[in-house]
Design a protein around this motif. Sequence first.
Motif, PDB file in Angstrom:
ATOM      1  N   UNK A  25     153.780 -58.573  67.723  1.00  0.00           N
ATOM      2  CA  UNK A  25     152.387 -58.435  68.159  1.00  0.00           C
ATOM      3  C   UNK A  25     151.575 -57.523  67.239  1.00  0.00           C
ATOM      4  N   UNK A  26     152.233 -56.755  66.409  1.00  0.00           N
ATOM      5  CA  UNK A  26     151.541 -55.783  65.559  1.00  0.00           C
ATOM      6  C   UNK A  26     150.409 -56.369  64.708  1.00  0.00           C
ATOM      7  N   UNK A  27     150.563 -57.563  64.090  1.00  0.00           N
ATOM      8  CA  UNK A  27     149.482 -58.083  63.233  1.00  0.00           C
ATOM      9  C   UNK A  27     148.213 -58.438  63.989  1.00  0.00           C
ATOM     10  N   UNK A  28     148.270 -58.480  65.325  1.00  0.00           N
ATOM     11  CA  UNK A  28     147.139 -58.964  66.108  1.00  0.00           C
ATOM     12  C   UNK A  28     146.473 -57.875  66.947  1.00  0.00           C
ATOM     13  N   UNK A  29     146.875 -56.609  66.760  1.00  0.00           N
ATOM     14  CA  UNK A  29     146.288 -55.504  67.519  1.00  0.00           C
ATOM     15  C   UNK A  29     145.782 -54.439  66.565  1.00  0.00           C
ATOM     16  N   UNK A  30     144.980 -53.523  67.098  1.00  0.00           N
ATOM     17  CA  UNK A  30     144.454 -52.437  66.258  1.00  0.00           C
ATOM     18  C   UNK A  30     144.880 -51.051  66.738  1.00  0.00           C
ATOM     19  N   UNK A  31     145.377 -50.964  67.980  1.00  0.00           N
ATOM     20  CA  UNK A  31     145.922 -49.687  68.428  1.00  0.00           C
ATOM     21  C   UNK A  31     147.073 -49.930  69.404  1.00  0.00           C
ATOM     22  N   UNK A  32     147.994 -48.972  69.454  1.00  0.00           N
ATOM     23  CA  UNK A  32     149.189 -49.092  70.294  1.00  0.00           C
ATOM     24  C   UNK A  32     149.327 -47.864  71.171  1.00  0.00           C
ATOM     25  N   UNK A  33     149.749 -48.090  72.413  1.00  0.00           N
ATOM     26  CA  UNK A  33     150.022 -47.006  73.354  1.00  0.00           C
ATOM     27  C   UNK A  33     151.537 -46.934  73.513  1.00  0.00           C
ATOM     28  N   UNK A  34     152.132 -45.871  73.025  1.00  0.00           N
ATOM     29  CA  UNK A  34     153.585 -45.798  72.928  1.00  0.00           C
ATOM     30  C   UNK A  34     154.168 -44.937  74.047  1.00  0.00           C
ATOM     31  N   UNK A  35     155.091 -45.539  74.798  1.00  0.00           N
ATOM     32  CA  UNK A  35     155.750 -44.838  75.906  1.00  0.00           C
ATOM     33  C   UNK A  35     156.412 -43.562  75.395  1.00  0.00           C
ATOM     34  N   UNK A  36     156.362 -42.528  76.222  1.00  0.00           N
ATOM     35  CA  UNK A  36     156.806 -41.197  75.800  1.00  0.00           C
ATOM     36  C   UNK A  36     158.098 -40.729  76.478  1.00  0.00           C
ATOM     37  N   UNK A  37     158.838 -41.659  77.091  1.00  0.00           N
ATOM     38  CA  UNK A  37     160.142 -41.307  77.634  1.00  0.00           C
ATOM     39  C   UNK A  37     160.212 -41.069  79.132  1.00  0.00           C
ATOM     40  N   UNK A  38     159.070 -40.989  79.804  1.00  0.00           N
ATOM     41  CA  UNK A  38     159.101 -40.738  81.247  1.00  0.00           C
ATOM     42  C   UNK A  38     159.229 -42.037  82.041  1.00  0.00           C
ATOM     43  N   UNK A  39     158.388 -43.012  81.755  1.00  0.00           N
ATOM     44  CA  UNK A  39     158.484 -44.297  82.467  1.00  0.00           C
ATOM     45  C   UNK A  39     159.285 -45.323  81.677  1.00  0.00           C
ATOM     46  N   UNK A  40     159.395 -45.112  80.385  1.00  0.00           N
ATOM     47  CA  UNK A  40     160.106 -46.022  79.485  1.00  0.00           C
ATOM     48  C   UNK A  40     160.170 -45.359  78.114  1.00  0.00           C
ATOM     49  N   UNK A  41     160.929 -45.997  77.209  1.00  0.00           N
ATOM     50  CA  UNK A  41     161.033 -45.461  75.854  1.00  0.00           C
ATOM     51  C   UNK A  41     162.038 -44.341  75.747  1.00  0.00           C
ATOM     52  N   UNK A  42     162.409 -44.027  74.535  1.00  0.00           N
ATOM     53  CA  UNK A  42     163.287 -42.897  74.257  1.00  0.00           C
ATOM     54  C   UNK A  42     162.983 -42.407  72.847  1.00  0.00           C
ATOM     55  N   UNK A  43     163.712 -41.410  72.394  1.00  0.00           N
ATOM     56  CA  UNK A  43     163.412 -40.805  71.090  1.00  0.00           C
ATOM     57  C   UNK A  43     163.472 -41.829  69.957  1.00  0.00           C
ATOM     58  N   UNK A  44     164.521 -42.652  69.950  1.00  0.00           N
ATOM     59  CA  UNK A  44     164.664 -43.647  68.893  1.00  0.00           C
ATOM     60  C   UNK A  44     163.571 -44.692  68.941  1.00  0.00           C
ATOM     61  N   UNK A  45     163.204 -45.122  70.143  1.00  0.00           N
ATOM     62  CA  UNK A  45     162.155 -46.128  70.291  1.00  0.00           C
ATOM     63  C   UNK A  45     160.804 -45.566  69.861  1.00  0.00           C
ATOM     64  N   UNK A  46     160.542 -44.321  70.214  1.00  0.00           N
ATOM     65  CA  UNK A  46     159.292 -43.694  69.777  1.00  0.00           C
ATOM     66  C   UNK A  46     159.216 -43.681  68.255  1.00  0.00           C
ATOM     67  N   UNK A  47     160.288 -43.272  67.623  1.00  0.00           N
ATOM     68  CA  UNK A  47     160.311 -43.174  66.157  1.00  0.00           C
ATOM     69  C   UNK A  47     160.109 -44.544  65.505  1.00  0.00           C
ATOM     70  N   UNK A  48     160.828 -45.551  65.982  1.00  0.00           N
ATOM     71  CA  UNK A  48     160.736 -46.872  65.357  1.00  0.00           C
ATOM     72  C   UNK A  48     159.382 -47.540  65.622  1.00  0.00           C
ATOM     73  N   UNK A  49     158.806 -47.303  66.788  1.00  0.00           N
ATOM     74  CA  UNK A  49     157.505 -47.915  67.096  1.00  0.00           C
ATOM     75  C   UNK A  49     156.398 -47.289  66.259  1.00  0.00           C
ATOM     76  N   UNK A  50     156.465 -45.991  66.070  1.00  0.00           N
ATOM     77  CA  UNK A  50     155.496 -45.315  65.197  1.00  0.00           C
ATOM     78  C   UNK A  50     155.621 -45.842  63.773  1.00  0.00           C
ATOM     79  N   UNK A  51     156.840 -46.087  63.324  1.00  0.00           N
ATOM     80  CA  UNK A  51     157.045 -46.639  61.984  1.00  0.00           C
ATOM     81  C   UNK A  51     156.396 -48.015  61.848  1.00  0.00           C
ATOM     82  N   UNK A  52     156.494 -48.829  62.895  1.00  0.00           N
ATOM     83  CA  UNK A  52     155.848 -50.144  62.877  1.00  0.00           C
ATOM     84  C   UNK A  52     154.325 -50.006  62.823  1.00  0.00           C
TER      85      UNK A  52
END
Length: 242
Positions: A25-52
């Motif tokens: 979905x990255x090529x079709x959006x202009x901003x992303x809201x990244x989960x911070x570990x409370x409702x979803x996500x974890x340290x590795x997911x945060x890091x990889x999503x920011x890289x994307x």
Amino acid sequence: MIHIDINCDLGESFGAYTLGNDEAIMPFITSANIACGFHAGDAGIMQSTIALCKQYNVAVGAHPGFPDIQGFGRRNMVYTPSEIYQMVLYQVGALFAFVKAAGTTLHHVKPHGALYNMAAKDKTMAKAIAQAVKDFDSTLYLYGLAGSLLIEEAQQIQLRTCSEIFADRTYLPDGSLTPRNQPGAMIHDAGKAVEQVLQFITQKQVLAETVCIHGDGEKAVAFAQALQANFQQHHISMQAPV
């Protein structure tokens, strides 16, 4: 020309469990809201999503929610204003650590799920969230439901805001989102999603600066592609707020 941001809730996988198709979905959006570990996500997911986000030049936002992994942050919970303030500040700080390590910048904060919906109607919660964002970084944008108390309270303290509409959700007559447990709450047809968004924007029915697509929706990529194509036809440019 009209300028509209398309944002998407991402980074919501957890450990061995994958949710959504973030890279597609990255090529079709202009901003992303990244989960911070409370409702979803974890340290590795945060890091990889920011890289994307960095790879695709997508603005990075923090997506703090209630500490409710089992309920995916979509269950109403009761906290004091100070606890709301603390949980938002904690989660934004956690994501920012990975943002800084990646050599990029944090652009905005958008509350998730029940926290978002409750703050749209609860002035005390809205004020606590807005204050946490401002105290962390007064240059950040706070994304919130168009016409909500969250937007109003943020503007009261001179915090920059971005009023949001949804492509894949329906609305109640009072302008709030139809609860997910009610029939017809979700839009599953890309054509209907595009029609709703264009009606809001071109007819100025709602003052909106950003359109949300839920990354965990099975047709999220198709919705994003359809919006991008229709925006081009209607001379609407896609860009994150600057």
